[in-house]
Design a protein around this motif. Structure first.
Motif, PDB file in Angstrom:
ATOM      1  N   MET A 112       0.801  -1.224   0.000  1.00  0.00           N
ATOM      2  CA  MET A 112       0.000   0.000   0.000  1.00  0.00           C
ATOM      3  C   MET A 112       0.835   1.276   0.000  1.00  0.00           C
ATOM      4  N   ILE A 113       2.141   1.186   0.099  1.00  0.00           N
ATOM      5  CA  ILE A 113       2.973   2.386   0.235  1.00  0.00           C
ATOM      6  C   ILE A 113       2.758   3.399  -0.887  1.00  0.00           C
ATOM      7  N   PRO A 114       2.720   3.009  -2.158  1.00  0.00           N
ATOM      8  CA  PRO A 114       2.475   4.021  -3.194  1.00  0.00           C
ATOM      9  C   PRO A 114       1.162   4.783  -2.997  1.00  0.00           C
ATOM     10  N   ALA A 115       0.083   4.055  -2.647  1.00  0.00           N
ATOM     11  CA  ALA A 115      -1.203   4.710  -2.423  1.00  0.00           C
ATOM     12  C   ALA A 115      -1.183   5.595  -1.181  1.00  0.00           C
ATOM     13  N   TRP A 116      -0.251   5.338  -0.294  1.00  0.00           N
ATOM     14  CA  TRP A 116      -0.121   6.086   0.952  1.00  0.00           C
ATOM     15  C   TRP A 116       0.660   7.388   0.750  1.00  0.00           C
ATOM     16  N   ILE A 117       1.555   7.423  -0.214  1.00  0.00           N
ATOM     17  CA  ILE A 117       2.465   8.549  -0.396  1.00  0.00           C
ATOM     18  C   ILE A 117       2.087   9.449  -1.577  1.00  0.00           C
ATOM     19  N   LEU A 118       1.555   8.868  -2.661  1.00  0.00           N
ATOM     20  CA  LEU A 118       1.370   9.623  -3.903  1.00  0.00           C
ATOM     21  C   LEU A 118       0.157  10.554  -3.946  1.00  0.00           C
ATOM     22  N   PRO A 119      -0.956  10.277  -3.250  1.00  0.00           N
ATOM     23  CA  PRO A 119      -2.116  11.173  -3.348  1.00  0.00           C
ATOM     24  C   PRO A 119      -1.788  12.613  -2.955  1.00  0.00           C
TER      25      PRO A 119
END
Length: 233
Positions: free
Chosen positions: A79-86
């Motif tokens: 989930m890290i990309p969804a956690w950082i990119l928004p």
């Protein structure tokens, strides 16, 4: 066992502090949210932590301690990309909620897992000592994240250079999540231990009684399981 649990608790304390302590600063400086928006997102993130810890900690009774920890750690890494990119408050709130659901979901297993791994006669001190030593080792986590983030710059939403909190937390959290998954997967598990069958430290007790069940250790030694003795009584 002490060394193993200290290593596990070091990973876990890095896991929570690295993914939480600088997240509000990340939202304010890198995503340029106002203080109210960053605060609301942080509150929802911590709500996810409470919900995840409760649910996954409970489910570990059925799926196993190690399996619950490993799955939670791996899902949080995914989930890290969804956690950082928004970029918006709503999306950061949602991703923060689910990220902490699994980060603290793994943590929800730890209280009973440490008690089950501890020598039964020392189960009041063993979890606390191993946790606090791991906590001590991981205490510089926020300072490490802040120092690395502030020494690297990226382009912010308005085109200005800002500290790279997101990338720093993403890399650190991914490494830590994988470390937890490997450490837990290859570690021991003693789910379902009966603590009532062991006496206090330093004593020779031959016939300790489980007050709630009315079953003694001697009855267990005589060849019947605890469940059979309880059913009989």
């Amino acid at each position: 066992m002490v060394v193993y649990c200290i290593v596990l608790m070091t990973w876990f304390n890095y896991f929570s502090h690295t993914s939480q302590d600088s997240y509000t600063t990340f939202m304010r400086e890198e995503k340029e949210l106002d203080n109210a928006g960053a605060s609301r997102a942080s509150i929802l993130m911590k709500t996810g932590a409470c919900v995840g810890g409760t649910i996954i900690g409970y489910l570990s009774q059925f799926v196993g301690r190690r399996r619950a920890i490993v799955l939670s750690a791996l899902i949080s890494a995914i989930m890290i990309p969804a956690w950082i990119l928004p970029k918006t408050e709503r999306s950061l709130s949602a991703s923060g909620f689910f990220m902490q659901f699994f980060v603290q979901g793994a943590w929800g297993v730890i209280p009973i897992h440490l008690n089950e791994l501890s020598p039964p006669a020392f189960r009041s001190s063993f979890p606390g000592v191993t946790y606090q030593i791991g906590n001590m080792i991981s205490s510089p986590s926020a300072q490490i994240v802040n120092a690395v983030a502030e020494s690297h710059k990226i382009v912010g939403p308005d085109g200005e250079m800002v500290s790279a909190y997101g990338a720093t937390m993403a890399v650190a959290t991914a490494i830590i999540a994988l470390g937890i998954a490997v450490t837990a997967a290859f570690g021991p598990e003693k789910r379902g231990r009966h603590f009532e069958l062991v006496g206090p430290a330093g004593t020779e007790v031959e016939n300790i009684k489980d007050i709630e069940a009315g079953v003694t250790m001697q009855e267990i030694r005589d060849g019947k399981t605890l469940e059979e003795q309880i059913e009989k009584k």
